[in-house]
Design a protein around this motif. Structure first.
Motif, PDB file in Angstrom:
ATOM      1  N   ILE A 210       0.883  -1.177   0.000  1.00 14.54           N
ATOM      2  CA  ILE A 210       0.000   0.000   0.000  1.00 14.54           C
ATOM      3  C   ILE A 210       0.912   1.215   0.000  1.00 14.54           C
ATOM      4  N   TYR A 211       0.811   1.988  -1.053  1.00 17.90           N
ATOM      5  CA  TYR A 211       1.704   3.129  -1.276  1.00 17.90           C
ATOM      6  C   TYR A 211       0.915   4.413  -1.044  1.00 17.90           C
ATOM      7  N   ILE A 212       1.137   5.043   0.113  1.00 14.86           N
ATOM      8  CA  ILE A 212       0.458   6.283   0.480  1.00 14.86           C
ATOM      9  C   ILE A 212       1.246   7.437  -0.112  1.00 14.86           C
ATOM     10  N   THR A 213       0.583   8.308  -0.885  1.00 15.04           N
ATOM     11  CA  THR A 213       1.333   9.366  -1.557  1.00 15.04           C
ATOM     12  C   THR A 213       0.432  10.530  -1.959  1.00 15.04           C
ATOM     13  N   HIS A 214       1.047  11.696  -2.131  1.00 15.77           N
ATOM     14  CA  HIS A 214       0.363  12.823  -2.769  1.00 15.77           C
ATOM     15  C   HIS A 214       0.899  13.015  -4.188  1.00 15.77           C
ATOM     16  N   ASP A 215       1.872  12.172  -4.564  1.00 12.58           N
ATOM     17  CA  ASP A 215       2.576  12.301  -5.838  1.00 12.58           C
ATOM     18  C   ASP A 215       1.951  11.369  -6.878  1.00 12.58           C
ATOM     19  N   LEU A 216       1.105  11.912  -7.732  1.00 12.12           N
ATOM     20  CA  LEU A 216       0.407  11.087  -8.716  1.00 12.12           C
ATOM     21  C   LEU A 216       1.350  10.542  -9.783  1.00 12.12           C
ATOM     22  N   THR A 217       2.478  11.213 -10.002  1.00  8.95           N
ATOM     23  CA  THR A 217       3.428  10.734 -11.008  1.00  8.95           C
ATOM     24  C   THR A 217       4.020   9.393 -10.596  1.00  8.95           C
ATOM     25  N   THR A 218       4.520   9.292  -9.357  1.00  9.56           N
ATOM     26  CA  THR A 218       5.081   8.015  -8.906  1.00  9.56           C
ATOM     27  C   THR A 218       3.973   6.984  -8.689  1.00  9.56           C
ATOM     28  N   ALA A 219       2.769   7.429  -8.321  1.00  9.66           N
ATOM     29  CA  ALA A 219       1.645   6.502  -8.191  1.00  9.66           C
ATOM     30  C   ALA A 219       1.335   5.857  -9.540  1.00  9.66           C
TER      31      ALA A 219
END
Length: 266
Positions: A210-219
């Protein structure tokens, strides 16, 4: 298809002081999703600060108490697992990777000692097997035992420290890693190397992340599926390709529109 993780109508509220009165902050509201046991995946949970994504991570890890709803892991309600079994089984199966790897390490303690303590605490094997096993774990994140042996945290780069944090999480042979903003403190080139590592771990070690992020590019680069959260609620979910290439919700559209574009001024 059996579920590795089953999150059902998860809610978390906090009481906060506003002047002379208490108010209820609903940080997570009716969040539901599943991860299948026989289908290792990278699931991104994305949104702006305050969207509730990190609170979801803390609830799964048991760092916050659930207000209502349920979380089942391998068919068991984690709220009903006795404390001792949580320590011996659940914490072995679900491992965290946090935003700041240096926050987990004392500057006065060698990195090797953290790896050895984790190895011993989870009873992986006897002391003679330790160095061989740790070297295998470190190789899966692109490091070797010789590179970290006798070194202190301040002798590591940010990328190396985060790789060691992931290696430490891998020692217990978990089924699920929860990575909360693991690349936000790294520069662009290091971000890609870390998310590449997550993809490799999913494929070669059969671990879900589960990858929590605000970075849509790396998502977009790393995840199979994505959940978009706003003010504690899921506003859009689906395959990362569908959601980020053809967003249906206005909030998702605005998040994508805010990603800086590379322009050619020549």
């Amino acid at each position: 298809m059996n579920n590795l993780l089953d999150v059902n109508n998860l809610c978390k509220s906090f009481s906060i002081r506003n002047g002379f009165k208490n108010e209820i902050l609903r940080a997570v509201q009716n969040v539901s999703f599943q991860i299948y046991s026989d289908q290792p995946t990278v699931l991104a949970i994305a949104g702006e600060s305050g969207s509730g994504k990190s609170t979801v991570a803390k609830l799964i890890l048991g760092l916050e108490k659930i207000s209502s709803g349920s979380i089942y892991f391998k068919g068991r309600n984690i709220s009903q697992i006795p404390k001792r079994e949580k320590r011996n089984w659940l914490l072995k199966e679900i491992q965290p990777v946090f935003q700041d790897p240096f926050a987990s390490f004392s500057p006065l303690k060698k990195i090797e000692s953290y790896l050895f303590e984790t190895y011993r605490n989870f009873k992986i094997g006897d002391d003679d097997y330790y160095e061989t096993y740790i070297n295998e774990v470190l190789s899966s994140v692109g490091l070797t035992f010789d590179e970290v042996k006798s070194r202190y945290p301040n002798e590591l780069s940010g990328g190396q420290a985060q790789r060691i944090a992931v290696a430490r999480a891998l020692i217990s042979k978990p089924s699920l890693i929860i990575a909360d903003e693991p690349v936000s403190m790294l520069d662009a080139s290091l971000r890609i190397s870390i998310v590449n590592m997550f993809i490799k771990l999913k494929q070669q070690n059969q671990i879900s992340i589960i990858y929590i992020t605000h970075d849509l590019t790396t998502a977009y680069y790393s995840a199979d599926n994505i959940i978009i959260m706003k003010k504690g609620k899921i506003v859009e979910t689906g395959s990362v390709d569908n959601v980020l290439r053809d967003p249906q919700h206005e909030y998702t559209q605005n998040l994508i529109a805010s990603i800086p574009k590379i322009t050619d001024n020549a």
